[in-house]
Design a protein around this motif. Structure first.
Motif, short mmCIF file in Angstrom:
data_model
loop_
_atom_site.label_atom_id
_atom_site.label_comp_id
_atom_site.label_asym_id
_atom_site.label_seq_id
_atom_site.Cartn_x
_atom_site.Cartn_y
_atom_site.Cartn_z
N GLY A 121 0.84 -1.18 0.00
CA GLY A 121 0.00 0.00 0.00
C GLY A 121 0.88 1.23 0.00
N THR A 122 0.72 2.05 1.01
CA THR A 122 1.51 3.29 1.10
C THR A 122 2.66 3.18 2.09
N GLN A 123 2.91 1.97 2.61
CA GLN A 123 3.92 1.83 3.66
C GLN A 123 5.08 0.95 3.22
N GLY A 124 6.27 1.32 3.68
CA GLY A 124 7.45 0.52 3.39
C GLY A 124 7.34 -0.86 4.01
N ASN A 125 7.82 -1.86 3.25
CA ASN A 125 7.67 -3.25 3.69
C ASN A 125 8.98 -4.01 3.54
N GLU B 32 2.97 -0.49 11.34
CA GLU B 32 3.73 0.68 11.78
C GLU B 32 3.02 1.97 11.39
N VAL B 33 3.40 3.06 12.08
CA VAL B 33 2.85 4.37 11.75
C VAL B 33 3.11 4.68 10.29
N TRP C 266 7.69 10.40 3.83
CA TRP C 266 8.96 9.85 4.34
C TRP C 266 8.93 8.34 4.46
N ASP C 267 7.91 7.69 3.96
CA ASP C 267 7.84 6.24 4.07
C ASP C 267 8.77 5.59 3.06
N ALA D 36 1.78 12.12 6.85
CA ALA D 36 1.88 11.08 7.87
C ALA D 36 0.61 11.01 8.70
N GLU D 37 0.44 9.89 9.39
CA GLU D 37 -0.67 9.73 10.33
C GLU D 37 -0.55 10.72 11.48
N THR D 38 -1.68 11.07 12.04
CA THR D 38 -1.67 11.84 13.28
C THR D 38 -1.47 10.89 14.46
#
Length: 242
Positions: free
Chosen positions: A58-62, A119-120, A125-126, A156-158
């Motif tokens: 998705g939108t997160q580093g893995n 993770e957040v 910056w991901d 980023a997430e809040t």
């Protein structure tokens, strides 16, 4: 007045009772209906190389585990293999799943995936970029820690979003496993957000948990209790970092 034999006998028995009544310190025991959750941070993941972002889910580093991370995963599996664990949970990111592979094999269990323990989300910056900006002491990275807010990073997430989904997942796990011990492999941001929320501390107060460290929380009587944070005794011989 001379004391009669029955009076002396009663006095001796009372003294004897006083002598034998002792109240030892008792070790903590899980209250009835409570759920213990062991939060294990994943092992060390692969290094970030500028210009070569991590694979994304998705939108997160893995990223996958680094070789050191596999060594850490084996160590935490040895530590937890004898614990009466009833269920295993991992996030949707592969570094948590790889971390629990040795433990799952030892216990003969299949971990359940809980996506809300990921993770957040780091927005722009991901994919590993935050590591470079941290090393370079980027002004936004400094501001991130000064203001203690993830959403200083664009996209980023809040803090509230992170806490909401993580605590929701932990509540679901606890509700489904009363009187049980479960283990969940999660992320540093998840541990930090959950513990700050549980104890009412300022955000980021529990940042910096070590890879494959163990944190213990308990859900009891509609409340959460912190029992252990960043236990690394299976990884290090020292309490400090040299």
């Amino acid at each position: 007045m001379t004391q009669t034999a029955p009076d002396r006998e009663h006095e001796d028995l009372a003294a004897s009772d006083t002598e034998v009544r002792q109240f030892e310190q008792q070790r903590w025991q899980r209250p009835p209906g409570a759920t213990e959750i062991l939060l294990v941070r994943h092992g060390a993941s692969q290094a970030f190389v500028p210009g070569e972002p991590f694979p994304m889910l998705g939108t997160q580093g893995n990223p996958a585990l680094a070789p050191e991370g596999h060594v850490q995963a084996a160590a935490v599996a040895r530590r937890l293999a004898s614990e009466p664990i009833d269920a295993l949970f991992v996030s949707s990111l592969q570094r948590t799943q790889q971390t629990f592979e040795p433990l799952a094999e030892r216990l003969g269990m299949t971990p359940a995936i809980e996506p809300d323990l990921r993770e957040v989300a780091l927005g722009e910056w991901d994919g590993g970029r935050i590591r470079q900006f941290a090393a370079e002491n980027h002004p936004l990275y400094v501001r991130l820690h000064t203001e203690r807010r993830w959403d200083v990073i664009p996209g980023a997430e809040t803090n509230e979003q992170l806490i909401g989904r993580c605590m929701g997942a932990l509540e679901r796990i606890a509700g489904a496993h009363p009187d049980r011990l479960v283990a969940a492999c999660v992320h540093g941001g998840v541990i930090g957000a959950a513990l700050a929320h549980i104890v009412g501390a300022t955000p980021f107060s529990f940042g910096g948990s070590d890879n494959c460290s163990i944190t213990q929380i308990v859900r009891c009587d509609d409340d959460w209790v912190l029992r252990r944070f960043n236990d690394c005794s299976h990884l290090d011989d020292y309490l400090h970092h040299r």
